[in-house]
Design a protein around this motif. Structure first.
Motif, short mmCIF file in Angstrom:
data_model
loop_
_atom_site.label_atom_id
_atom_site.label_comp_id
_atom_site.label_asym_id
_atom_site.label_seq_id
_atom_site.Cartn_x
_atom_site.Cartn_y
_atom_site.Cartn_z
N ARG A 549 39.95 10.01 -44.74
CA ARG A 549 39.35 9.22 -43.65
C ARG A 549 39.37 10.07 -42.39
NH1 ARG A 549 41.84 5.98 -47.22
NH2 ARG A 549 40.84 4.00 -47.77
N GLU A 550 38.34 10.88 -42.26
CA GLU A 550 38.28 11.84 -41.16
C GLU A 550 38.24 11.16 -39.79
OE1 GLU A 550 34.99 14.38 -41.82
OE2 GLU A 550 35.84 15.34 -43.60
N ASN A 607 25.48 4.06 -47.65
CA ASN A 607 25.61 5.12 -46.65
C ASN A 607 25.75 4.57 -45.22
OD1 ASN A 607 23.70 8.07 -45.69
ND2 ASN A 607 25.89 7.83 -45.92
N HIS A 610 29.75 4.39 -45.47
CA HIS A 610 30.38 5.51 -46.16
C HIS A 610 29.56 6.78 -45.99
CE1 HIS A 610 33.30 3.14 -48.54
NE2 HIS A 610 32.37 2.21 -48.56
N ALA A 611 30.25 7.87 -45.66
CA ALA A 611 29.61 9.16 -45.80
C ALA A 611 29.43 9.45 -47.28
CB ALA A 611 30.46 10.24 -45.15
N ILE A 612 28.37 10.16 -47.63
CA ILE A 612 28.17 10.61 -49.02
C ILE A 612 27.91 12.11 -48.94
CG2 ILE A 612 26.86 10.36 -51.15
CD1 ILE A 612 26.04 7.59 -50.29
N ASP A 614 27.53 15.35 -47.22
CA ASP A 614 27.19 15.72 -45.85
C ASP A 614 26.43 14.62 -45.11
OD1 ASP A 614 28.39 18.18 -46.18
OD2 ASP A 614 26.54 19.15 -46.87
N LYS A 616 26.18 11.57 -43.10
CA LYS A 616 27.10 10.82 -42.27
C LYS A 616 26.74 9.34 -42.26
CE LYS A 616 29.30 14.53 -41.01
NZ LYS A 616 30.67 14.78 -41.54
N GLN A 624 33.44 2.37 -40.30
CA GLN A 624 33.29 3.50 -41.21
C GLN A 624 34.44 3.55 -42.21
OE1 GLN A 624 32.57 7.18 -39.12
NE2 GLN A 624 31.08 6.23 -37.74
N THR A 626 35.64 5.61 -46.31
CA THR A 626 35.84 6.88 -47.00
C THR A 626 34.52 7.53 -47.41
OG1 THR A 626 36.03 5.68 -49.07
CG2 THR A 626 38.06 6.20 -47.92
N ASN A 627 34.55 8.85 -47.60
CA ASN A 627 33.41 9.59 -48.11
C ASN A 627 33.32 9.36 -49.62
OD1 ASN A 627 31.53 11.61 -48.96
ND2 ASN A 627 32.04 12.83 -47.17
N ALA A 692 31.83 17.47 -54.46
CA ALA A 692 32.25 17.88 -53.12
C ALA A 692 32.24 19.40 -53.02
CB ALA A 692 33.65 17.35 -52.83
#
Length: 694
Positions: A549-550, A607, A610-612, A614, A616, A624, A626-627, A692
């Protein structure tokens, strides 16, 4: 026939016991007397029964679930893997209704609810099928007897489902047991509860380092050592070291360090000599920390969650959250060395309970500036940062003391390893001269160490030692071990676990300066059935090359030495073998359909939050998550499907929408006819197909 008779007799005993302790005559089904309700605790009383029905161990477990592999034991106090296990307690429901029960595992089972037998059989437990039962509102008596298989590893999981939710392992949040009331009926519970507490204390204080307990202790108990004192001598001031040696408990409120010099006739001289020896072995390390800003450091202290485990009052302050005092932090560390320690606490002590954070030199400098401003203690005898030559002690005598008082048993000093370790018989600690004896009764010059144990702790340790239970250190059980480590590492400071709410949000509300609530981190309640242990091991060890979780201010710290044990143990607590087959043969058609289901404009808009990879997310910051590029390597498929069908059942505070209101279809009719099961399965194939870049 003999085994079936045993099960029948045991079930009768369970019923008799439950009826005796519940006193339910005259009460409606689902009701309990007030004295029992007051004694309820989360989980199930778990008893381990020998062939003659004797209780050889008992403990409180979160779930009626287990799996152990070859080389493990069902409990540290159970040598025989052929014992039976009895789970007793209550399944508490807010509403009555029909529930369909089923099992996963192997062995023999006898399961009753409200005294009515639901399952009784053996072999592959899944083949016993499904049984519908009517459960009442309130407390449903739960009794399950399990006997491991003759061949193969034990495995047990209990499931339920209903018209309102899909099949799932019965959550730990529904189980309660009346441990305190049972003590009046079964004396074994008192002894075993105290016995487990004694074993925990024995391990936490590293008693096995001085006492010959057993030759075959498991590596998880023999590997941990105290800090490397060559590094400590570089980090710490000589003045702090002296006060620490003279009375560790006055310097830190949860210390496991004994008062080594309690019985010394000349403690001041002994302390000076030990310090002189340590300074002569000092491992000098250069810091690259930058000059810091205390205000920025205070924000980092809060955002990293340090405030959840530490306060700045004196060590004897009665803190509501039982945090560790940092009152002496400023006088403990030499200038610049506090930042060095914070950057890499494992250089000082590989097995430290202190979390390992990823912070850069600039952040470390800010933190040191803040800690030096907030920690206001002064040393009794102010001293300069002495070198070994300026120290008043005798180096040679200090080296002799280092061996004779037992320091070498727990602490390395750089490459130095003493060859004259103390190896006292286990009985020595409970003698009138041992560590568990009253200090005032010891003879002058006694070398027994002094620990600030309470009367209750002393009694628990004496029970463990007197019963010669050291062989329990040879019997690993990873589920039991993980539960112990979660307590020891204070994981519930940040994470909810069953009915235990994380304390960090409350602490920040009362003491925080940033002005923002902490990020809500995932619950530990489901971790064992949710996460693949191969992935969670890397997370817990702090070895993931990315942040899950950036966007979070808080970050998951690392516990490098403990990651494997906790990850596998959490899985076993929920009855999942860490190595259960998770392979998936990708279907290109399903991958394509899954991509369409996840699409932003024409699908379910995954999306958005969630990021998928690259790509965003475009949702508001606080929505927001997790990716998804990491989802398939993190999650068990069984948990993923439950989450997709009803995320609010798992987490009432989640922002994840429920895509299938009826449990059968979604609003997206253009893909796979709107069939929810097929769509979610297709998304799983899609998630497994994306890679990834790490």
């Amino acid at each position: 026939m003999k085994s079936l008779t045993f099960f029948a007799v045991t079930l009768f005993c369970i019923r008799l016991c439950c009826q005796t302790i519940s006193g339910q005559d005259g009460l409606k089904p689902g009701r309990l007397p007030s004295d029992i309700r007051k004694s309820l605790v989360p989980g199930l009383l778990t008893e381990f029964l020998s062939a003659d029905g004797a209780v050889v161990d008992s403990q409180i477990n979160r779930l009626p679930a287990l799996t152990v592999s070859e080389g493990e034991n069902l409990s540290p106090f159970v040598a025989d893997r052929k014992v039976s296990i009895r789970y007793v307690g209550y399944l508490k429901l807010k509403l009555k209704g029909a529930h369909v029960l089923s099992l996963q595992g192997r062995g023999r089972i006898h399961w009753a609810l409200n005294d009515a037998v639901v399952f009784s059989g053996s072999g592959d437990l899944a083949e016993l099928g499904k049984k519908s039962v009517e459960l009442v509102k309130g407390y449903n008596r739960f009794e399950l007897l399990y006997e491991p298989p003759g061949d193969g590893d034990p495995l047990l999981r209990a499931y339920w489902e209903s018209d309102s939710f899909a099949r799932e392992p019965i959550p730990s949040t529904f189980f309660l047991t009346a441990r305190d009331h049972l003590k009046t009926v079964q004396a074994e519970v008192v002894d075993h509860h105290q016995l487990h507490a004694g074993r925990d204390l024995f391990l936490r204080h590293h008693c096995q380092r001085c006492h010959t307990a057993t030759d075959g202790s498991h590596e998880i108990f023999t590997s941990p050592r105290g800090p490397d004192l060559a590094v400590s001598a570089d980090l710490a001031t000589a003045g702090w070291l002296k006060e620490w040696l003279l009375d560790p408990a006055k310097m830190r409120n949860d210390t496991t360090m004994p008062h080594l010099l309690e019985g010394s006739e000349q403690p001041e001289r002994d302390a000076d000599d030990l310090i002189a020896f340590l300074l002569s072995r000092r491992d000098r390390r250069e810091t690259d920390a930058m000059g810091g800003d205390a205000e920025i450091g205070g924000e980092i202290f809060e955002n990293l969650g340090c405030i959840g485990c530490h306060h700045f009052e004196t060590p004897d302050h009665e803190d509501e959250y039982q945090r560790v005092s940092l009152h002496h932090a400023a006088v403990k560390f030499r200038p610049g060395k506090l930042a060095l320690f914070l950057k890499d606490s494992r250089a000082h002590s590989p097995w430290s309970r202190m979390p390992q954070f990823r912070i850069d030199p600039e952040q470390a400098g800010h933190l040191e500036a803040f800690l030096r401003e907030a920690a206001t203690a002064e040393l009794k005898a102010k001293s300069s940062d002495r070198s070994a030559q300026e120290a008043p002690g005798n180096v040679k005598r200090g080296e002799q003391l280092f061996d004779s008082v037992g320091c070498a048993n727990c602490h390395p000093v750089g490459e130095l390893r003493s060859g004259t370790l103390r190896a006292l018989p286990l009985d020595a600690c409970k003698s009138d001269r041992g560590c568990l004896s009253a200090v005032e009764t010891r003879q002058p010059g006694s070398k027994a160490m002094h620990y600030p144990f309470s009367a209750e702790q002393t009694a628990a340790l004496q029970l463990f030692v007197a019963g010669r239970h050291a062989r329990s250190l040879e019997r690993p059980n990873l589920g039991y071990l993980a539960s112990r480590m979660i307590r020891e590492l204070r994981c519930t400071t940040c994470h909810d676990l069953d009915d235990i709410q994380a304390t960090l949000p409350y602490i920040i509300e009362e003491e925080g300066v940033v002005g923002l609530p902490p990020n809500r981190v995932p619950m530990l309640t489901w971790a064992g059935e949710k996460l693949l242990p191969q992935w969670s091991e890397q997370l817990i060890r702090g070895k993931l090359p990315y942040r899950v979780r950036e966007h979070f201010r808080v970050q998951m710290p690392g516990f490098p030495q403990r990651g494997q044990w906790i990850a596998e143990g959490l899985s076993r607590v929920h009855g999942f073998d860490p190595h259960e087959n998770q392979t998936l043969k990708l279907d290109a058609g399903k991958v394509s359909s899954g991509r369409a289901v996840a699409a932003m404009e024409t699908g379910l808009s995954c999306n958005r939050c969630h990021a998928i990879g690259d790509q965003k997310p475009n949702a508001a910051f606080d929505a927001q998550s997790t990716n998804l590029v990491y989802a398939a390597r993190r999650l068990r498929r069984e948990y993923y499907l439950r989450w997709m069908f009803d995320p609010l059942r798992i987490d009432r505070q989640t922002k994840m929408p429920k895509f299938s209101e009826d449990g059968r279809s979604t609003s997206l009719k253009s893909v796979l006819g709107g069939d929810a099961s097929r769509q979610f399965d297709a998304v799983w194939h899609y998630l497994n197909s994306i890679k990834a870049k790490d």
